[in-house]
Design a protein around this motif. Structure first.
Motif, PDB file in Angstrom:
ATOM      1  N   THR A 252       0.806  -1.222   0.000  1.00 57.51           N
ATOM      2  CA  THR A 252       0.000   0.000   0.000  1.00 57.51           C
ATOM      3  C   THR A 252       0.836   1.268   0.000  1.00 57.51           C
ATOM      4  O   THR A 252       0.297   2.369   0.143  1.00 57.51           O
ATOM      5  N   ARG A 253       2.140   1.168  -0.222  1.00 60.38           N
ATOM      6  CA  ARG A 253       3.017   2.321   0.002  1.00 60.38           C
ATOM      7  C   ARG A 253       3.767   2.778  -1.239  1.00 60.38           C
ATOM      8  O   ARG A 253       4.718   3.560  -1.122  1.00 60.38           O
ATOM      9  N   ALA A 254       3.327   2.368  -2.437  1.00 60.23           N
ATOM     10  CA  ALA A 254       4.050   2.733  -3.660  1.00 60.23           C
ATOM     11  C   ALA A 254       3.080   3.161  -4.749  1.00 60.23           C
ATOM     12  O   ALA A 254       1.928   2.712  -4.801  1.00 60.23           O
ATOM     13  N   LEU A 255       3.572   4.035  -5.632  1.00 58.30           N
ATOM     14  CA  LEU A 255       2.806   4.544  -6.764  1.00 58.30           C
ATOM     15  C   LEU A 255       3.594   4.324  -8.049  1.00 58.30           C
ATOM     16  O   LEU A 255       4.826   4.351  -8.050  1.00 58.30           O
ATOM     17  N   THR A 256       2.874   4.137  -9.145  1.00 60.45           N
ATOM     18  CA  THR A 256       3.519   4.001 -10.449  1.00 60.45           C
ATOM     19  C   THR A 256       3.640   5.358 -11.136  1.00 60.45           C
ATOM     20  O   THR A 256       2.880   6.284 -10.856  1.00 60.45           O
ATOM     21  N   GLY A 257       4.564   5.471 -12.065  1.00 59.79           N
ATOM     22  CA  GLY A 257       4.717   6.688 -12.844  1.00 59.79           C
ATOM     23  C   GLY A 257       5.831   6.532 -13.852  1.00 59.79           C
ATOM     24  O   GLY A 257       6.722   5.692 -13.702  1.00 59.79           O
ATOM     25  N   THR A 258       5.780   7.348 -14.902  1.00 61.20           N
ATOM     26  CA  THR A 258       6.793   7.267 -15.954  1.00 61.20           C
ATOM     27  C   THR A 258       7.915   8.288 -15.779  1.00 61.20           C
ATOM     28  O   THR A 258       9.042   8.043 -16.183  1.00 61.20           O
ATOM     29  N   ASP A 259       7.608   9.483 -15.246  1.00 57.68           N
ATOM     30  CA  ASP A 259       8.506  10.631 -15.245  1.00 57.68           C
ATOM     31  C   ASP A 259       8.771  11.115 -16.669  1.00 57.68           C
ATOM     32  O   ASP A 259       9.803  11.722 -16.952  1.00 57.68           O
ATOM     33  N   PHE A 260       7.839  10.863 -17.561  1.00 65.43           N
ATOM     34  CA  PHE A 260       7.926  11.367 -18.931  1.00 65.43           C
ATOM     35  C   PHE A 260       7.823  12.884 -18.923  1.00 65.43           C
ATOM     36  O   PHE A 260       6.987  13.455 -18.228  1.00 65.43           O
ATOM     37  N   VAL A 261       8.701  13.552 -19.698  1.00 67.20           N
ATOM     38  CA  VAL A 261       8.682  15.002 -19.844  1.00 67.20           C
ATOM     39  C   VAL A 261       8.234  15.318 -21.266  1.00 67.20           C
ATOM     40  O   VAL A 261       8.876  14.909 -22.240  1.00 67.20           O
ATOM     41  N   ALA A 262       7.134  16.060 -21.390  1.00 64.82           N
ATOM     42  CA  ALA A 262       6.455  16.211 -22.682  1.00 64.82           C
ATOM     43  C   ALA A 262       7.073  17.289 -23.561  1.00 64.82           C
ATOM     44  O   ALA A 262       6.409  18.248 -23.973  1.00 64.82           O
ATOM     45  N   ALA A 263       8.345  17.150 -23.875  1.00 61.94           N
ATOM     46  CA  ALA A 263       8.989  18.040 -24.836  1.00 61.94           C
ATOM     47  C   ALA A 263       8.545  17.674 -26.250  1.00 61.94           C
ATOM     48  O   ALA A 263       8.320  16.496 -26.555  1.00 61.94           O
ATOM     49  N   ARG A 264       8.430  18.681 -27.119  1.00 65.08           N
ATOM     50  CA  ARG A 264       7.914  18.454 -28.466  1.00 65.08           C
ATOM     51  C   ARG A 264       8.832  17.573 -29.299  1.00 65.08           C
ATOM     52  O   ARG A 264       8.395  16.998 -30.329  1.00 65.08           O
ATOM     53  N   THR A 265      10.045  17.372 -28.889  1.00 63.45           N
ATOM     54  CA  THR A 265      10.961  16.486 -29.602  1.00 63.45           C
ATOM     55  C   THR A 265      10.587  15.015 -29.440  1.00 63.45           C
ATOM     56  O   THR A 265      11.176  14.152 -30.075  1.00 63.45           O
ATOM     57  N   LYS A 266       9.604  14.711 -28.566  1.00 63.42           N
ATOM     58  CA  LYS A 266       9.193  13.333 -28.313  1.00 63.42           C
ATOM     59  C   LYS A 266       7.835  13.061 -28.957  1.00 63.42           C
ATOM     60  O   LYS A 266       7.109  13.975 -29.345  1.00 63.42           O
ATOM     61  N   ASP A 267       7.492  11.768 -29.030  1.00 55.64           N
ATOM     62  CA  ASP A 267       6.203  11.384 -29.617  1.00 55.64           C
ATOM     63  C   ASP A 267       5.628  10.209 -28.832  1.00 55.64           C
ATOM     64  O   ASP A 267       6.155   9.818 -27.784  1.00 55.64           O
ATOM     65  N   TYR A 268       4.539   9.635 -29.356  1.00 61.61           N
ATOM     66  CA  TYR A 268       3.861   8.563 -28.634  1.00 61.61           C
ATOM     67  C   TYR A 268       4.776   7.370 -28.411  1.00 61.61           C
ATOM     68  O   TYR A 268       4.714   6.732 -27.359  1.00 61.61           O
ATOM     69  N   GLN A 269       5.632   7.047 -29.385  1.00 60.77           N
ATOM     70  CA  GLN A 269       6.498   5.887 -29.231  1.00 60.77           C
ATOM     71  C   GLN A 269       7.432   6.048 -28.034  1.00 60.77           C
ATOM     72  O   GLN A 269       7.740   5.075 -27.333  1.00 60.77           O
ATOM     73  N   VAL A 270       7.877   7.270 -27.774  1.00 65.90           N
ATOM     74  CA  VAL A 270       8.742   7.509 -26.625  1.00 65.90           C
ATOM     75  C   VAL A 270       7.957   7.306 -25.330  1.00 65.90           C
ATOM     76  O   VAL A 270       8.421   6.647 -24.397  1.00 65.90           O
ATOM     77  N   TYR A 271       6.736   7.858 -25.280  1.00 61.45           N
ATOM     78  CA  TYR A 271       5.927   7.660 -24.073  1.00 61.45           C
ATOM     79  C   TYR A 271       5.613   6.179 -23.870  1.00 61.45           C
ATOM     80  O   TYR A 271       5.727   5.663 -22.749  1.00 61.45           O
ATOM     81  N   GLU A 272       5.241   5.503 -24.927  1.00 55.71           N
ATOM     82  CA  GLU A 272       4.912   4.084 -24.830  1.00 55.71           C
ATOM     83  C   GLU A 272       6.094   3.291 -24.282  1.00 55.71           C
ATOM     84  O   GLU A 272       5.931   2.407 -23.426  1.00 55.71           O
ATOM     85  N   ASN A 273       7.303   3.625 -24.756  1.00 53.33           N
ATOM     86  CA  ASN A 273       8.498   2.937 -24.278  1.00 53.33           C
ATOM     87  C   ASN A 273       8.757   3.239 -22.804  1.00 53.33           C
ATOM     88  O   ASN A 273       9.067   2.336 -22.015  1.00 53.33           O
ATOM     89  N   GLU A 274       8.628   4.511 -22.399  1.00 51.54           N
ATOM     90  CA  GLU A 274       8.845   4.866 -20.998  1.00 51.54           C
ATOM     91  C   GLU A 274       7.835   4.152 -20.100  1.00 51.54           C
ATOM     92  O   GLU A 274       8.189   3.677 -19.008  1.00 51.54           O
TER      93      GLU A 274
END
Length: 347
Positions: A252-274
């Motif tokens: 009960t003491r942990a959360l999930t997350g990507t820490d993805f930073v939405a710079a325009r140089t990235k796209d969906y494939q980068v988010y999907e991989n992260e």
């Protein structure tokens, strides 16, 4: 189901448009996310878009990313994903400015911000950009704004590096002092205290530190965001099992997350991989921890939401066997799993 650590705005330069990024979440089956800005931003007159590319350029806390996020949220009003706005402007070196800042957010965007952070206690990666760690003298001065957060039940996520390879626990005392002085605040320790500067911490030492703090401070949670955890720790031989066993002990003491930073140089494939990389640890969890962490029950509980995570089927012939078998489910499968147990109460 949940990305609790997602930066909708970059350090500088253009961002992925808000609607496009929420589309990434829908496409990948993420139904809940925290809308972090990045409070520590590059100067508006700088041509730099990423702080590591421009040492010597100062990075300072500002409000502008939070305001852009709030305006985008107000205009778009997404229902799925369900988004939680976070205040990231807080300057922990000048805490006297924070209560007035919160009051400004209240006037401009009443009742819209339900999270605080990620804010930096100590982030060594920013030292070349003239950032300094908070000090033991700073922490008691946070009492006024921490009182506001506590009274409103608002969690705050602190980025607080444990240390570095030369001095692995150099900054541990800062998190210990925060927890001792603010025991009733909901505090999330980003990245379990790890960083690129601390790539070789003994895992048993790390787990002992986390276990001691979790045992002592019932309002502390850790987040599993940032691929550094997978790349430098979880994927090494024998370590995934150790960290999974730790999370199974503290489901009960942990959360999930990507820490993805939405710079325009990235796209969906980068988010999907992260998302895929930061989710690998979930495959090793037992059923209780998987439901609480990967399926979002901890996130719902922390925010006081009425939503509940889907139950995990024990039969491999069950309709939601993708959840049971720890296989990546499609967005449609996730939606069905989310809707089915809506009337259940959390136990």
């Amino acid at each position: 189901m949940v990305d609790s650590h997602l930066h909708f705005r970059p350090f500088g330069g253009r961002a992925i448009p808000f609607e496009e990024l929420t589309g990434y979440l829908q496409k990948s089956g993420v139904h809940y996310a925290n809308v972090y800005g990045i409070g520590q931003v590059l100067p508006v007159d700088s041509n730099c878009t990423y702080y590591l590319d421009c040492p010597g350029t100062p990075v300072r806390p500002r409000m502008r990313n939070d305001f852009v996020n709030a305006e985008n949220y107000r205009e778009d009003k997404p229902q799925d994903p369900s988004l939680t706005l976070s205040m990231t402007f807080m300057d922990l070196h000048h805490p006297e400015t924070i209560p007035d800042g919160i009051a400004l957010y209240d006037r401009e965007f009443p009742n819209m911000f339900r999270w605080a952070g990620e804010v930096n206690v100590v982030k060594q990666a920013l030292f070349p950009n003239l950032a300094e760690p908070a000090t033991s003298q700073d922490i008691p001065l946070w009492a006024p704004f921490m009182k506001v957060l506590r009274e409103r039940g608002i969690p705050i996520t602190f980025h607080s590096d444990l240390g570095n390879d030369a001095e692995p626990t150099k900054y541990l005392h800062l998190m210990e002092e925060i927890l001792d002085q603010y025991p009733d605040n909901k505090i999330v320790w980003a990245h379990m205290g790890l960083s690129k500067e601390l790539a070789h911490l003994d895992p048993d030492t790390h787990i002992r530190i986390l276990s001691r703090l979790l045992d002592t401070h019932p309002n502390l949670m850790v987040d599993l965001s940032w691929r550094v955890l997978e790349d430098e720790y979880f994927r090494k031989p024998g370590l995934r099992e150790k960290y999974a066993a730790f999370l199974d002990r503290y489901p009960t003491r942990a959360l999930t997350g990507t820490d993805f930073v939405a710079a325009r140089t990235k796209d969906y494939q980068v988010y999907e991989n992260e998302l895929e990389v930061t989710s690998r640890i979930n495959l090793a969890l037992d059923d209780e921890a998987f439901r609480d962490i990967a399926l979002g029950q901890n996130y719902f509980r922390l925010l006081g939401l009425k939503d509940t995570a889907p139950r995990i089927c024990t039969s491999r012939s069950a309709p939601n066997a993708a959840v049971d078998n720890r296989l990546p489910a499609s967005p449609a499968t996730n939606t069905a799993a989310q809707a089915a147990p809506a009337a259940e109460s959390d136990d």
